[in-house]
Design an enzyme around this catalytic site. Structure first.
Site, PDB file in Angstrom:
ATOM      1  N   ASP A 229       0.851  -1.191   0.000  1.00 12.34           N
ATOM      2  CA  ASP A 229       0.000   0.000   0.000  1.00 12.34           C
ATOM      3  C   ASP A 229       0.887   1.242   0.000  1.00 12.34           C
ATOM      4  O   ASP A 229       1.908   1.304   0.696  1.00 12.34           O
ATOM      5  CB  ASP A 229      -0.914   0.000   1.229  1.00 12.34           C
ATOM      6  N   ILE A 230       0.508   2.234  -0.776  1.00 14.75           N
ATOM      7  CA  ILE A 230       1.296   3.461  -0.897  1.00 14.75           C
ATOM      8  C   ILE A 230       1.288   4.270   0.406  1.00 14.75           C
ATOM      9  O   ILE A 230       2.191   5.076   0.651  1.00 14.75           O
ATOM     10  CB  ILE A 230       0.753   4.302  -2.087  1.00 14.75           C
TER      11      ILE A 230
ATOM     12  N   ASN B  55     -12.990  -3.563   2.282  1.00 14.27           N
ATOM     13  CA  ASN B  55     -13.970  -2.501   2.470  1.00 14.27           C
ATOM     14  C   ASN B  55     -14.961  -2.512   1.305  1.00 14.27           C
ATOM     15  O   ASN B  55     -14.572  -2.775   0.169  1.00 14.27           O
ATOM     16  CB  ASN B  55     -13.263  -1.140   2.536  1.00 14.27           C
TER      17      ASN B  55
ATOM     18  N   GLU C 263     -12.338   3.248  -1.044  1.00 10.61           N
ATOM     19  CA  GLU C 263     -11.864   4.397  -1.829  1.00 10.61           C
ATOM     20  C   GLU C 263     -11.576   4.027  -3.278  1.00 10.61           C
ATOM     21  O   GLU C 263     -11.783   4.830  -4.179  1.00 10.61           O
ATOM     22  CB  GLU C 263     -10.586   4.963  -1.201  1.00 10.61           C
TER      23      GLU C 263
ATOM     24  N   HIS D  76     -10.145  -5.479  -3.656  1.00 11.44           N
ATOM     25  CA  HIS D  76      -8.832  -5.692  -3.039  1.00 11.44           C
ATOM     26  C   HIS D  76      -8.981  -6.048  -1.573  1.00 11.44           C
ATOM     27  O   HIS D  76      -9.901  -5.583  -0.900  1.00 11.44           O
ATOM     28  CB  HIS D  76      -7.939  -4.449  -3.192  1.00 11.44           C
ATOM     29  N   MET D  77      -8.040  -6.857  -1.118  1.00  7.37           N
ATOM     30  CA  MET D  77      -7.978  -7.256   0.280  1.00  7.37           C
ATOM     31  C   MET D  77      -6.741  -6.618   0.891  1.00  7.37           C
ATOM     32  O   MET D  77      -5.661  -6.670   0.305  1.00  7.37           O
ATOM     33  CB  MET D  77      -7.883  -8.778   0.343  1.00  7.37           C
ATOM     34  N   HIS D  78      -6.899  -5.993   2.061  1.00  7.49           N
ATOM     35  CA  HIS D  78      -5.757  -5.451   2.783  1.00  7.49           C
ATOM     36  C   HIS D  78      -5.201  -6.544   3.691  1.00  7.49           C
ATOM     37  O   HIS D  78      -5.961  -7.166   4.444  1.00  7.49           O
ATOM     38  CB  HIS D  78      -6.183  -4.280   3.686  1.00  7.49           C
TER      39      HIS D  78
HETATM   40  P1  5GP Z   1      -9.866   1.120   0.224  1.00  4.25           P
HETATM   41  O1  5GP Z   1     -10.187   2.278   1.131  1.00  4.25           O
HETATM   42  O2  5GP Z   1     -10.474   1.289  -1.129  1.00  4.25           O
HETATM   43  O3  5GP Z   1     -10.177  -0.208   0.849  1.00  4.25           O
HETATM   44  O4  5GP Z   1      -8.281   1.125   0.093  1.00  4.25           O
HETATM   45  C1  5GP Z   1      -7.591   1.696  -0.976  1.00  4.25           C
HETATM   46  C2  5GP Z   1      -6.132   1.629  -0.632  1.00  4.25           C
HETATM   47  O5  5GP Z   1      -5.389   1.823  -1.811  1.00  4.25           O
HETATM   48  C3  5GP Z   1      -5.673   2.688   0.373  1.00  4.25           C
HETATM   49  O6  5GP Z   1      -5.106   2.061   1.518  1.00  4.25           O
HETATM   50  C4  5GP Z   1      -4.652   3.503  -0.402  1.00  4.25           C
HETATM   51  O7  5GP Z   1      -3.553   3.923   0.396  1.00  4.25           O
HETATM   52  C5  5GP Z   1      -4.225   2.543  -1.499  1.00  4.25           C
HETATM   53  N1  5GP Z   1      -3.796   3.179  -2.747  1.00  4.25           N
HETATM   54  C6  5GP Z   1      -4.469   4.144  -3.424  1.00  4.25           C
HETATM   55  N2  5GP Z   1      -3.803   4.486  -4.539  1.00  4.25           N
HETATM   56  C7  5GP Z   1      -2.684   3.707  -4.557  1.00  4.25           C
HETATM   57  C8  5GP Z   1      -1.588   3.604  -5.483  1.00  4.25           C
HETATM   58  O8  5GP Z   1      -1.514   4.282  -6.518  1.00  4.25           O
HETATM   59  N3  5GP Z   1      -0.613   2.706  -5.187  1.00  4.25           N
HETATM   60  C9  5GP Z   1      -0.672   1.916  -4.067  1.00  4.25           C
HETATM   61  N4  5GP Z   1       0.343   1.075  -3.864  1.00  4.25           N
HETATM   62  N5  5GP Z   1      -1.692   1.996  -3.181  1.00  4.25           N
HETATM   63  C10 5GP Z   1      -2.680   2.881  -3.422  1.00  4.25           C
END
Ligand code: 5GP
Length: 118
Positions: A29-30, A86, A94, A99-101
């Site tokens: 994650d970035i 999420n 977002e 995707h899975m964290h």
């Molecule tokens: P969500 O809130 O949709 O479950 O999580 C999206 C995740 O994607 C966030 O933790 C965010 O930091 C990560 N993310 C968003 N854009 C990028 C990107 O361009 N590269 C990487 N590696 N992670 C990203």
């Protein structure tokens, strides 16, 4: 349909990629929220869990087994970790690409905090 994660899957955007196969891709994650914070994404765009069908079960199953392998690789399997998906506004999603964290590397605290009155 294409998302920012599609570009990472296709190598059009740089990422710290850890794993890729025919169904899923994993990269860091970035904006990491813990010492280990990896995203395991479907290669094809599935916007949310609500859009899954039985035909996608191979993908969702693969996401789990890849999470297990990466947790071992990161050295966090024994201590434990958390897997989070999420969905939509209340879930705080977002990026609308399944995707899975995989989060770990420290005690993560309670899963959720109660709102006042709950
Ligand atoms: P969500 O809130 O949709 O479950 O999580 C999206 C995740 O994607 C966030 O933790 C965010 O930091 C990560 N993310 C968003 N854009 C990028 C990107 O361009 N590269 C990487 N590696 N992670 C990203």
């Amino acid at each position: 349909m294409s998302t920012i994660f599609t570009k990472i899957v296709n190598g059009e955007l740089p990422s710290d990629m850890l794993y890729q196969d025919d169904l899923v891709t994993a990269f860091r994650d970035i904006n990491p929220l813990a010492p280990t914070h990896i995203l395991i994404v479907s290669n094809k765009v599935i916007p949310t869990v609500n859009d899954l069908t039985e035909a996608d079960e191979k993908i969702t199953g693969r996401m789990m087994t890849v999470a297990k392998k990466l947790a071992e690789q990161e050295g966090i399997a024994e201590d434990g970790y958390r897997l989070i998906i999420n969905c939509n506004a209340h879930g705080g999603q977002e990026v609308f690409h399944l995707h899975m964290h995989l989060v770990g590397g420290r005690p993560l605290g309670p899963m959720l905090y109660r709102q006042k009155g709950e």
